[in-house]
Design a protein around this motif. Structure first.
Motif, PDB file in Angstrom:
ATOM      1  N   CYS A  87      38.118 -43.566 -49.328  1.00  0.00           N
ATOM      2  CA  CYS A  87      37.507 -44.267 -47.662  1.00  0.00           C
ATOM      3  C   CYS A  87      38.395 -42.865 -46.883  1.00  0.00           C
TER       4      CYS A  87
ATOM      5  N   SER B  98      27.889 -50.912 -41.654  1.00  0.00           N
ATOM      6  CA  SER B  98      29.024 -50.866 -42.316  1.00  0.00           C
ATOM      7  C   SER B  98      28.303 -51.205 -43.970  1.00  0.00           C
ATOM      8  N   CYS B 124      25.587 -43.963 -42.461  1.00  0.00           N
ATOM      9  CA  CYS B 124      26.060 -45.042 -43.492  1.00  0.00           C
ATOM     10  C   CYS B 124      27.623 -45.108 -44.387  1.00  0.00           C
ATOM     11  N   LEU B 125      28.251 -45.969 -43.958  1.00  0.00           N
ATOM     12  CA  LEU B 125      29.972 -46.049 -43.960  1.00  0.00           C
ATOM     13  C   LEU B 125      30.081 -47.077 -44.815  1.00  0.00           C
ATOM     14  N   THR B 126      31.259 -46.629 -45.112  1.00  0.00           N
ATOM     15  CA  THR B 126      32.484 -47.605 -45.997  1.00  0.00           C
ATOM     16  C   THR B 126      33.179 -49.538 -45.174  1.00  0.00           C
ATOM     17  N   SER B 146      29.621 -45.975 -48.849  1.00  0.00           N
ATOM     18  CA  SER B 146      29.475 -44.967 -48.275  1.00  0.00           C
ATOM     19  C   SER B 146      27.911 -44.120 -49.586  1.00  0.00           C
ATOM     20  N   ALA B 178      26.488 -39.733 -42.533  1.00  0.00           N
ATOM     21  CA  ALA B 178      27.635 -40.150 -43.645  1.00  0.00           C
ATOM     22  C   ALA B 178      28.756 -39.884 -42.623  1.00  0.00           C
ATOM     23  N   LYS B 197      28.426 -36.546 -51.195  1.00  0.00           N
ATOM     24  CA  LYS B 197      27.038 -37.221 -49.590  1.00  0.00           C
ATOM     25  C   LYS B 197      25.967 -36.365 -49.053  1.00  0.00           C
TER      26      LYS B 197
END
Lengths: 155, 354
Positions: A87, B98, B124-126, B146, B178, B197
């Protein structure tokens, strides 16, 4: 078994080779597993897999092992269980955002993959985990799939 | 018939050939303009006026507004709620999703709902870990990451399928984005991770705060070498910037906000200034101008948490828009003003006094 896990990643190439020998062996034994019945073999195989991989990789038994694609660092030890890379919260010392005392699993995975013959597998996008397979033996499911592909054989 | 108090409807643009969304952000980026996006701080409130007020601050200076999704793992108004309010008056929004709080069933439903409400861009996120926020006792979900979220969203749009394979009647027409953070380890992997990604479906990238131009240049050069700045794998990179309020707050951010890298030189520059807040803005402006010159950068993403009022001033002074005025409600037709914008409020006060 944090220390063992680090040691394994440092020797990722050895473990990659070991697994490359181990998997065809298991696949060769497909007739035996079939005869005994995959369902009956599941429990002992799961126990062995859990023991061995738990010791070496801190395996969390997700049932869909991707160690060969992640530098031999188990991604399920990432507190966010990320399967495709780190991340954006990795600390400047390479440690985890959530558990500062632990080195980022993906920093390890990257280092491990650099030592491996097929380290480029880390660039392949991994599917999300199928939660139905949690706790099952990923060895057996790999073998079953592989044998089916080889023989066009119904299990 | 038409009611006097009828709300101004939000509407979509036609989708141009080769585009995937009916949104303005995609048009600006594909036209090769230096795009500006800004982050809206969602209210801890159910008041729609508050959302419109916070958006009006950016009128005329930004091409799209990011609606954060529980940023820093803190509870706020939802991203889809903020987007729905903003698209109703025509703003271009970037809905952040998220993976921390919802599983794939909820997320895919949300993508459909947001697209139906006019959100044309999805980031799009973690997501930050729950330990970072105001509910550290919450269950972290992280069913997807993500990367798999991008792939699923792309499948919904291009193949009209849910992850399960079930058919979608009308796909969400969304431009997919992203995040990337070139400023944290493993540095040499970051460009490759960006490529991954893009392979998963990312069409634009918004980066974490940039305070280290050299690191950004190295990153961009590598991204260029990977063939991601032109041709079919082209990705539009918007670099994150923001004003620091003081040396003290910079130190606090460096210590406490995951993933923000602030070099010592930046902190020393702020410490040496007599008016630190002004210097922080000046620094942001300098960064913006330097970023503008880096080959392959498509725009900037401004995160001015609690300093949103300074965004217009910084962008104006930097000249990065080159005289362009991004669309906002009322730009072309004063009757369509955001009802909470200062102009609209001024007019209505006038109307009352008349």
């Amino acid at each position: 078994m944090y220390k063992v896990r680090h040691w394994v990643v440092r020797h990722s190439r050895v473990f990659e080779s070991l697994y490359r020998c181990f998997e065809p062996l298991l696949v060769k034994l497909h007739p035996l597993w079939k005869r005994l019945g995959y369902a009956r073999v599941e429990a002992p195989m799961r126990a062995v897999e859990k023991g061995v991989k738990g010791l070496l990789f801190d395996c969390q038994m997700c049932g869909q092992c991707v160690l060969s694609s992640t530098g031999m660092a188990c991604p399920m030890n990432c507190p966010k269980t990320l399967r495709n890379g780190p991340c954006g919260g990795v600390r400047s010392d390479g440690h985890c955002e959530v558990k500062p005392e632990m080195k980022c699993v993906w920093v390890e995975a990257w280092a491990g993959s650099q030592n491996m013959r097929h380290g480029e597998r880390i660039h392949v996008v991994q599917q999300p985990v199928d939660y139905r397979l949690r706790g099952s033996s990923s060895w057996l499911s790999v073998v079953r799939e592989q044998a089916q592909r080889n023989n066009g054989d119904e299990q | 018939m038409r009611f006097d108090d009828e709300p101004v409807p939000g509407y979509s643009l036609p989708i141009l050939p080769g585009h995937v969304s009916p949104g303005r952000l995609e048009r600006v980026l594909r036209a090769g303009k230096f795009a500006i996006t800004a982050e809206l701080d969602p209210p801890d409130s159910a008041d729609p006026a508050e959302v419109l007020k916070r958006a009006a601050i950016f009128d005329g200076y930004v091409d799209a507004i990011n609606a954060t999704d529980g940023s820093g793992a803190n509870c706020h108004m939802s991203s889809v709620g903020v987007c729905s309010l903003l698209t109703r008056v025509g703003y271009a929004t970037i809905m952040q999703i998220s993976c921390r709080d919802r599983n794939r069933i909820a997320i895919q439903g949300e993508i459909l709902g947001a697209a139906a409400m006019g959100a044309c861009n999805i980031l799009c996120l973690t997501g930050d870990g729950v330990q970072a926020g105001d509910h550290p006792q919450a269950k972290p979900v992280f069913d997807l990451d993500s990367m798999s979220l991008l792939e699923i969203a792309r499948g919904m749009r291009d193949d009209c399928r849910f992850q399960s394979g079930r058919k979608i009647d009308m796909p969400p027409r969304v431009f997919l984005g992203a995040a990337e953070n070139p400023f944290v380890p493993p540095y040499d992997w970051r460009p490759h991770r960006l490529a991954k990604k893009v392979a998963a479906g990312a069409q634009f990238i918004q980066t974490q705060y940039c305070f280290d131009i050299d690191r950004l240049k190295q990153f961009m050069a590598k991204v260029g070498d990977l063939g991601l700045l032109e041709g079919p794998k082209r990705v539009h990179i918007l670099v994150g910037v923001g004003p620091l309020a003081s040396a003290k707050s910079a130190l606090w951010i460096r210590q406490n906000v995951p993933g923000v890298h602030i070099p010592d030189a930046v902190i020393e520059r702020l410490q040496g200034a007599s008016k630190q807040k002004e210097e922080g803005k000046r620094l942001c402006l300098d960064l913006l101008q330097e970023i503008r010159e880096i080959k392959g950068v498509s725009g900037a993403h401004i995160m001015a948490y609690r300093q949103e009022e300074s965004v217009a001033e910084i962008i104006q002074a930097s000249g990065v828009l080159e005289g362009r005025v991004p669309w906002y409600p009322g730009r072309d037709n004063p009757a369509q003003l955001n009802p909470e914008s200062p102009d609209a409020l001024g007019h209505s006060e006038q109307a009352l006094s008349d």
